[in-house]
Scaffold this motif. Structure first.
Motif, short mmCIF file in Angstrom:
data_model
loop_
_atom_site.label_atom_id
_atom_site.label_comp_id
_atom_site.label_asym_id
_atom_site.label_seq_id
_atom_site.Cartn_x
_atom_site.Cartn_y
_atom_site.Cartn_z
N ARG A 170 4.75 4.75 -0.92
CA ARG A 170 3.60 4.16 -0.24
C ARG A 170 3.90 3.85 1.22
NH1 ARG A 170 -0.17 0.98 -4.34
NH2 ARG A 170 0.42 1.98 -6.28
N SER A 171 5.15 3.94 1.61
CA SER A 171 5.50 3.74 3.01
C SER A 171 5.15 4.94 3.87
CB SER A 171 7.01 3.48 3.15
OG SER A 171 7.40 2.29 2.54
N GLY A 260 2.67 -0.49 6.24
CA GLY A 260 1.73 0.00 5.25
C GLY A 260 0.92 -1.15 4.69
N SER A 261 -0.22 -0.82 4.10
CA SER A 261 -1.11 -1.88 3.62
C SER A 261 -0.66 -2.47 2.30
CB SER A 261 -2.54 -1.35 3.48
OG SER A 261 -2.59 -0.29 2.55
N ARG A 262 0.01 -1.68 1.48
CA ARG A 262 0.56 -2.19 0.23
C ARG A 262 1.86 -1.48 -0.06
NH1 ARG A 262 -4.87 -2.31 -0.53
NH2 ARG A 262 -5.75 -4.20 -1.39
N GLY A 263 2.65 -2.03 -0.97
CA GLY A 263 3.90 -1.39 -1.31
C GLY A 263 4.64 -2.16 -2.37
N THR A 291 -3.38 2.44 5.84
CA THR A 291 -3.72 2.51 4.43
C THR A 291 -2.69 3.34 3.68
OG1 THR A 291 -6.06 2.40 5.01
CG2 THR A 291 -5.53 3.13 2.80
N THR A 292 -2.30 2.89 2.50
CA THR A 292 -1.30 3.58 1.72
C THR A 292 -1.92 4.65 0.83
OG1 THR A 292 -1.50 2.01 -0.08
CG2 THR A 292 0.13 1.52 1.61
N GLU A 295 1.11 5.70 -5.58
CA GLU A 295 2.55 5.90 -5.75
C GLU A 295 2.91 7.31 -6.13
OE1 GLU A 295 6.36 4.47 -5.42
OE2 GLU A 295 4.53 3.32 -5.15
#
Length: 302
Positions: A170-171, A260-263, A291-292, A295
Motif C-alpha cells: 500500500r506504500s 500513503g492514506s492507509r497502510g 490514496t492507496t 493489499e
C-alpha cells in the motif's frame, strides 16, 4: 460553472486568507509543472437559516449579495495570483454553495489533485474552522490531497522529496508520486521507514533486528522505482521512534512530504488517527497524502 471538460484539473480550495493564498501558489506551480488546468473553488458555507437567493445580484446591498460578492472577490484575486505566476496556465473558477468538506469531496471525484490550505492554529481550534476540512477530505478523496501549511523549501540544497514508507504494497502509490515529483523537479528522494518502539529490555535487545527488517522491506519497496528513475538520487532512512515526530523532522527542509492514506505497521488507520492529524497540523512543508491500493494490488513498475 460546475463541471470541467478536458484533462482532470488540479483543484484548490480558495480562502481569503494567507493560508489560502499559499495553497493557490503551490497549486498553480504544480499545475504548470504537470501541464494541467487549475480549478479554483470557493465554497459558500451559508449560515443556518440564511436567505441564499441564488438569483440575487451579488452587488446589491443585501447580506446574501455581499456574501456572494466576497466569494467572487476571493476567486478573482486567486485567479490573478495564479495567472501572474504562470501566464499560460488555464484557470477555471467555481463558486459553489455548500459546506467546504462536502464541496471539496465532490470536486475530488474528477480532479487530478486537491490542494488545501491549513492555518497555523491549535489542533482543537483548527478542527472548528475551514482549515479543519483536510482530515475528512483526505480520508475520502480518490485522488492525492495536498495540505499546504508551510511553504516548500525550494532553496534547500539538496532539494528533496521525503516519502514515508511502511513496507507494505500500500506504500506504492506514495512512492510512485515521490519519484515522479522528484524527477519533474530535479530533486532527490528520501525514503523513511519508521519502526514503532516497544518498551522493556527485550525490546531494546530486539532493536537491531527491527532496523535490519526495516532496511530489507525498504529496499524491496524501492527496488523497481530506482530502476525506473535511475537519475533520481535516493537516500534510505530506517528509524525507531514516533511516526509524526520522525517524519516532521525528516521533512523540515523538504519540497514536500508524501505519505500513503492507509497502510500497515506504523501507519495503520493513519487517516482517522493521530498520525495523519499530527502531520496535517505539524508538517513544516506541503504534505501530500496519496490514496492507496488494495493489499493484493501493486502500482510498482514492471
Amino acid at each position: 460553472m460546475d463541471t470541467y471538460e478536458g484533462p482532470a484539473p488540479i483543484v484548490v480550495g480558495v480562502e481569503h486568507t494567507d493560508a489560502g493564498r499559499l495553497a493557490v501558489v503551490w497549486a498553480a506551480d504544480e499545475a504548470a509543472r504537470r501541464g494541467l488546468p487549475l480549478r479554483l473553488v470557493h465554497a459558500l458555507d451559508w449560515p443556518a437559516g440564511a436567505d441564499r437567493d441564488p438569483e440575487a445580484n451579488p452587488h446589491r446591498q443585501t447580506w446574501s449579495g455581499r456574501f456572494r460578492d466576497a466569494g467572487l472577490r476571493a476567486l478573482a484575486e486567486a485567479a490573478v495570483l495564479a495567472s501572474g505566476r504562470h501566464a499560460e496556465l488555464v484557470v477555471d473558477s467555481a463558486l459553489v454553495d455548500g459546506e467546504p468538506t462536502t464541496v471539496m469531496r465532490a470536486q475530488a471525484v474528477h480532479a487530478a489533485m486537491i490542494v488545501l490550505g491549513s492555518r497555523k492554529l491549535s489542533s482543537a481550534t483548527e478542527l472548528l474552522t475551514t482549515g479543519g476540512i483536510a482530515v475528512p477530505v483526505t480520508a475520502h478523496a480518490s485522488c492525492p490531497v495536498v495540505v499546504v501549511r508551510e511553504p516548500e523549501h525550494a532553496t534547500a540544497d539538496p532539494r528533496t522529496i521525503v516519502v514515508g514508507v511502511d513496507g507494505s504494497r500500500r506504500s506504492e502509490p506514495a512512492v510512485a508520486y515521490a519519484f515522479d515529483e522528484a524527477a519533474r523537479r530535479g530533486a532527490g528522494v528520501v525514503a523513511v521507514q519508521v519502526r514503532q518502539p516497544a518498551s522493556g529490555l527485550v525490546a531494546s535487545l530486539a532493536m537491531p533486528e527491527e532496523i535490519k527488517e526495516g532496511r530489507i522491506r525498504l529496499a524491496e519497496t524501492l527496488a523497481g522505482w530506482t530502476e525506473k528513475y535511475p537519475d533520481v538520487p535516493v537516500r534510505r532512512e530506517v528509524t525507531v521512534g514516533h511516526p509524526v515526530r520522525t517524519l516532521v523532522k525528516a521533512a523540515e527542509h523538504a519540497l514536500c512530504l508524501v505519505v500513503g492514506s492507509r497502510g500497515v505497521g506504523g501507519f495503520r488507520g493513519m487517516l482517522l488517527g493521530s498520525v495523519s492529524q499530527g502531520l496535517i497540523h505539524h508538517a513544516r512543508c506541503p504534505l501530500v497524502v496519496v490514496t492507496t491500493v488494495p493489499e493484493t494490488d501493486s502500482s510498482a513498475p514492471n
